[in-house]
Write a protein that holds these residues in place. Structure first.
Motif, PDB file in Angstrom:
ATOM      1  N   ALA A  98      97.874  86.800 -19.605  1.00  0.00           N
ATOM      2  CA  ALA A  98      96.958  86.651 -18.476  1.00  0.00           C
ATOM      3  C   ALA A  98      97.727  86.637 -17.156  1.00  0.00           C
ATOM      4  O   ALA A  98      98.828  86.095 -17.070  1.00  0.00           O
ATOM      5  CB  ALA A  98      96.156  85.361 -18.607  1.00  0.00           C
ATOM      6  N   ILE A  99      97.116  87.238 -16.131  1.00  0.00           N
ATOM      7  CA  ILE A  99      97.623  87.148 -14.762  1.00  0.00           C
ATOM      8  C   ILE A  99      97.101  85.829 -14.223  1.00  0.00           C
ATOM      9  O   ILE A  99      95.905  85.552 -14.285  1.00  0.00           O
ATOM     10  CB  ILE A  99      97.095  88.320 -13.917  1.00  0.00           C
ATOM     11  N   VAL A 100      97.993  84.993 -13.693  1.00  0.00           N
ATOM     12  CA  VAL A 100      97.642  83.626 -13.333  1.00  0.00           C
ATOM     13  C   VAL A 100      97.680  83.410 -11.822  1.00  0.00           C
ATOM     14  O   VAL A 100      98.632  83.807 -11.151  1.00  0.00           O
ATOM     15  CB  VAL A 100      98.609  82.633 -14.023  1.00  0.00           C
ATOM     16  N   HIS A 119      94.317  77.645  -8.113  1.00  0.00           N
ATOM     17  CA  HIS A 119      93.250  76.923  -8.800  1.00  0.00           C
ATOM     18  C   HIS A 119      93.177  77.226 -10.287  1.00  0.00           C
ATOM     19  O   HIS A 119      92.223  76.837 -10.957  1.00  0.00           O
ATOM     20  CB  HIS A 119      91.904  77.217  -8.123  1.00  0.00           C
ATOM     21  N   GLY A 120      94.141  77.989 -10.804  1.00  0.00           N
ATOM     22  CA  GLY A 120      94.239  78.202 -12.243  1.00  0.00           C
ATOM     23  C   GLY A 120      93.418  79.326 -12.833  1.00  0.00           C
ATOM     24  O   GLY A 120      93.305  79.418 -14.052  1.00  0.00           O
ATOM     25  N   SER A 121      92.833  80.185 -12.003  1.00  0.00           N
ATOM     26  CA  SER A 121      92.106  81.323 -12.558  1.00  0.00           C
ATOM     27  C   SER A 121      93.067  82.208 -13.347  1.00  0.00           C
ATOM     28  O   SER A 121      94.243  82.310 -13.005  1.00  0.00           O
ATOM     29  CB  SER A 121      91.459  82.155 -11.448  1.00  0.00           C
ATOM     30  N   GLU A 122      92.551  82.837 -14.396  1.00  0.00           N
ATOM     31  CA  GLU A 122      93.346  83.747 -15.211  1.00  0.00           C
ATOM     32  C   GLU A 122      92.575  85.047 -15.395  1.00  0.00           C
ATOM     33  O   GLU A 122      91.355  85.036 -15.557  1.00  0.00           O
ATOM     34  CB  GLU A 122      93.658  83.134 -16.573  1.00  0.00           C
ATOM     35  N   PHE A 123      93.329  86.156 -15.377  1.00  0.00           N
ATOM     36  CA  PHE A 123      92.739  87.492 -15.460  1.00  0.00           C
ATOM     37  C   PHE A 123      93.443  88.291 -16.550  1.00  0.00           C
ATOM     38  O   PHE A 123      94.649  88.158 -16.756  1.00  0.00           O
ATOM     39  CB  PHE A 123      92.897  88.211 -14.115  1.00  0.00           C
ATOM     40  N   SER A 124      92.705  89.169 -17.208  1.00  0.00           N
ATOM     41  CA  SER A 124      93.241  90.007 -18.277  1.00  0.00           C
ATOM     42  C   SER A 124      94.288  90.981 -17.740  1.00  0.00           C
ATOM     43  O   SER A 124      94.064  91.624 -16.719  1.00  0.00           O
ATOM     44  CB  SER A 124      92.107  90.798 -18.932  1.00  0.00           C
ATOM     45  N   VAL A 125      95.409  91.116 -18.455  1.00  0.00           N
ATOM     46  CA  VAL A 125      96.434  92.092 -18.073  1.00  0.00           C
ATOM     47  C   VAL A 125      95.990  93.512 -18.401  1.00  0.00           C
ATOM     48  O   VAL A 125      96.547  94.473 -17.892  1.00  0.00           O
ATOM     49  CB  VAL A 125      97.800  91.816 -18.752  1.00  0.00           C
ATOM     50  N   THR A 126      94.961  93.655 -19.231  1.00  0.00           N
ATOM     51  CA  THR A 126      94.478  94.965 -19.652  1.00  0.00           C
ATOM     52  C   THR A 126      93.491  95.572 -18.672  1.00  0.00           C
ATOM     53  O   THR A 126      93.597  96.742 -18.318  1.00  0.00           O
ATOM     54  CB  THR A 126      93.815  94.866 -21.042  1.00  0.00           C
ATOM     55  N   ASP A 127      92.520  94.765 -18.210  1.00  0.00           N
ATOM     56  CA  ASP A 127      91.479  95.313 -17.341  1.00  0.00           C
ATOM     57  C   ASP A 127      91.169  94.473 -16.100  1.00  0.00           C
ATOM     58  O   ASP A 127      90.279  94.803 -15.334  1.00  0.00           O
ATOM     59  CB  ASP A 127      90.198  95.571 -18.129  1.00  0.00           C
ATOM     60  N   GLY A 128      91.885  93.378 -15.883  1.00  0.00           N
ATOM     61  CA  GLY A 128      91.687  92.553 -14.697  1.00  0.00           C
ATOM     62  C   GLY A 128      90.489  91.628 -14.763  1.00  0.00           C
ATOM     63  O   GLY A 128      90.208  90.909 -13.803  1.00  0.00           O
ATOM     64  N   SER A 129      89.771  91.618 -15.878  1.00  0.00           N
ATOM     65  CA  SER A 129      88.579  90.772 -15.990  1.00  0.00           C
ATOM     66  C   SER A 129      88.972  89.292 -16.025  1.00  0.00           C
ATOM     67  O   SER A 129      90.100  88.926 -16.362  1.00  0.00           O
ATOM     68  CB  SER A 129      87.784  91.134 -17.242  1.00  0.00           C
ATOM     69  N   VAL A 130      88.005  88.429 -15.680  1.00  0.00           N
ATOM     70  CA  VAL A 130      88.243  86.985 -15.664  1.00  0.00           C
ATOM     71  C   VAL A 130      88.341  86.468 -17.093  1.00  0.00           C
ATOM     72  O   VAL A 130      87.459  86.715 -17.917  1.00  0.00           O
ATOM     73  CB  VAL A 130      87.105  86.248 -14.922  1.00  0.00           C
ATOM     74  N   ALA A 147      87.461  81.612 -10.730  1.00  0.00           N
ATOM     75  CA  ALA A 147      87.067  82.955 -10.266  1.00  0.00           C
ATOM     76  C   ALA A 147      85.918  83.466 -11.128  1.00  0.00           C
ATOM     77  O   ALA A 147      85.877  83.204 -12.337  1.00  0.00           O
ATOM     78  CB  ALA A 147      88.236  83.916 -10.340  1.00  0.00           C
ATOM     79  N   THR A 148      84.988  84.189 -10.508  1.00  0.00           N
ATOM     80  CA  THR A 148      83.855  84.746 -11.251  1.00  0.00           C
ATOM     81  C   THR A 148      83.892  86.272 -11.271  1.00  0.00           C
ATOM     82  O   THR A 148      83.111  86.892 -11.983  1.00  0.00           O
ATOM     83  CB  THR A 148      82.514  84.280 -10.657  1.00  0.00           C
ATOM     84  N   GLN A 149      84.784  86.874 -10.477  1.00  0.00           N
ATOM     85  CA  GLN A 149      84.937  88.331 -10.451  1.00  0.00           C
ATOM     86  C   GLN A 149      86.371  88.682 -10.816  1.00  0.00           C
ATOM     87  O   GLN A 149      87.307  87.973 -10.441  1.00  0.00           O
ATOM     88  CB  GLN A 149      84.624  88.885  -9.065  1.00  0.00           C
ATOM     89  N   GLY A 150      86.528  89.795 -11.525  1.00  0.00           N
ATOM     90  CA  GLY A 150      87.845  90.255 -11.933  1.00  0.00           C
ATOM     91  C   GLY A 150      88.657  90.786 -10.772  1.00  0.00           C
ATOM     92  O   GLY A 150      88.147  90.989  -9.664  1.00  0.00           O
ATOM     93  N   LEU A 151      89.928  91.033 -11.024  1.00  0.00           N
ATOM     94  CA  LEU A 151      90.808  91.639 -10.030  1.00  0.00           C
ATOM     95  C   LEU A 151      90.501  93.130  -9.937  1.00  0.00           C
ATOM     96  O   LEU A 151      90.444  93.809 -10.966  1.00  0.00           O
ATOM     97  CB  LEU A 151      92.280  91.456 -10.420  1.00  0.00           C
ATOM     98  N   PRO A 152      90.324  93.664  -8.742  1.00  0.00           N
ATOM     99  CA  PRO A 152      90.080  95.106  -8.608  1.00  0.00           C
ATOM    100  C   PRO A 152      91.299  95.916  -9.067  1.00  0.00           C
ATOM    101  O   PRO A 152      92.444  95.549  -8.793  1.00  0.00           O
ATOM    102  CB  PRO A 152      89.854  95.298  -7.109  1.00  0.00           C
ATOM    103  N   ALA A 153      91.031  97.004  -9.771  1.00  0.00           N
ATOM    104  CA  ALA A 153      92.108  97.893 -10.233  1.00  0.00           C
ATOM    105  C   ALA A 153      92.666  98.682  -9.057  1.00  0.00           C
ATOM    106  O   ALA A 153      91.955  98.999  -8.106  1.00  0.00           O
ATOM    107  CB  ALA A 153      91.578  98.837 -11.296  1.00  0.00           C
ATOM    108  N   GLU A 154      93.944  98.986  -9.119  1.00  0.00           N
ATOM    109  CA  GLU A 154      94.620  99.829  -8.139  1.00  0.00           C
ATOM    110  C   GLU A 154      95.092 101.088  -8.865  1.00  0.00           C
ATOM    111  O   GLU A 154      95.464 101.041 -10.040  1.00  0.00           O
ATOM    112  CB  GLU A 154      95.830  99.108  -7.539  1.00  0.00           C
TER     113      GLU A 154
END
Length: 72
Positions: free
Chosen positions: A31-33, A37-48, A53-60
Motif C-alpha cells: 500500500a501507498i501510505v 492521517h494513515g490513509s492507504e492506497f493500492s499500489v496496483t490501481d491507486g484505490s483506497v 481518504a474516500t477517493q483513490g489517487l489519480p493515475a499519472e
C-alpha cells in the motif's frame, strides 16, 4: 509515486493524498501510505485500501525506457 506491482509493470499515481493533500511518502505491505492521517492506497490501481481518504489517487501517465521512467 511510481510503483511496480509486478515485475516489469510500472504504475504512477499523484503523490498528493486525496484526504487533505499531504504528500504520500512510502509503500508498506502493498500500500501507498499517507503519513498525515494513515490513509492507504493500492499500489496496483491507486484505490483506497484504508481511510480516512474516500477517493483513490489519480493515475499519472508515464513512459518507461530502459532505466528511465518519465511523466508522459
Amino acid at each position: 509515486m511510481v510503483t511496480q506491482p509486478t515485475a516489469g509493470t510500472y504504475k504512477a499515481f499523484s503523490s498528493k493524498c486525496t484526504h487533505q493533500g499531504c504528500a504520500v511518502s512510502s509503500i508498506s505491505g502493498g500500500a501507498i501510505v499517507c503519513p498525515c492521517h494513515g490513509s492507504e492506497f493500492s499500489v496496483t490501481d491507486g484505490s483506497v485500501k484504508k481511510g480516512p481518504a474516500t477517493q483513490g489517487l489519480p493515475a499519472e501517465q508515464i513512459s518507461v525506457s530502459g532505466d528511465s521512467i518519465t511523466l508522459a
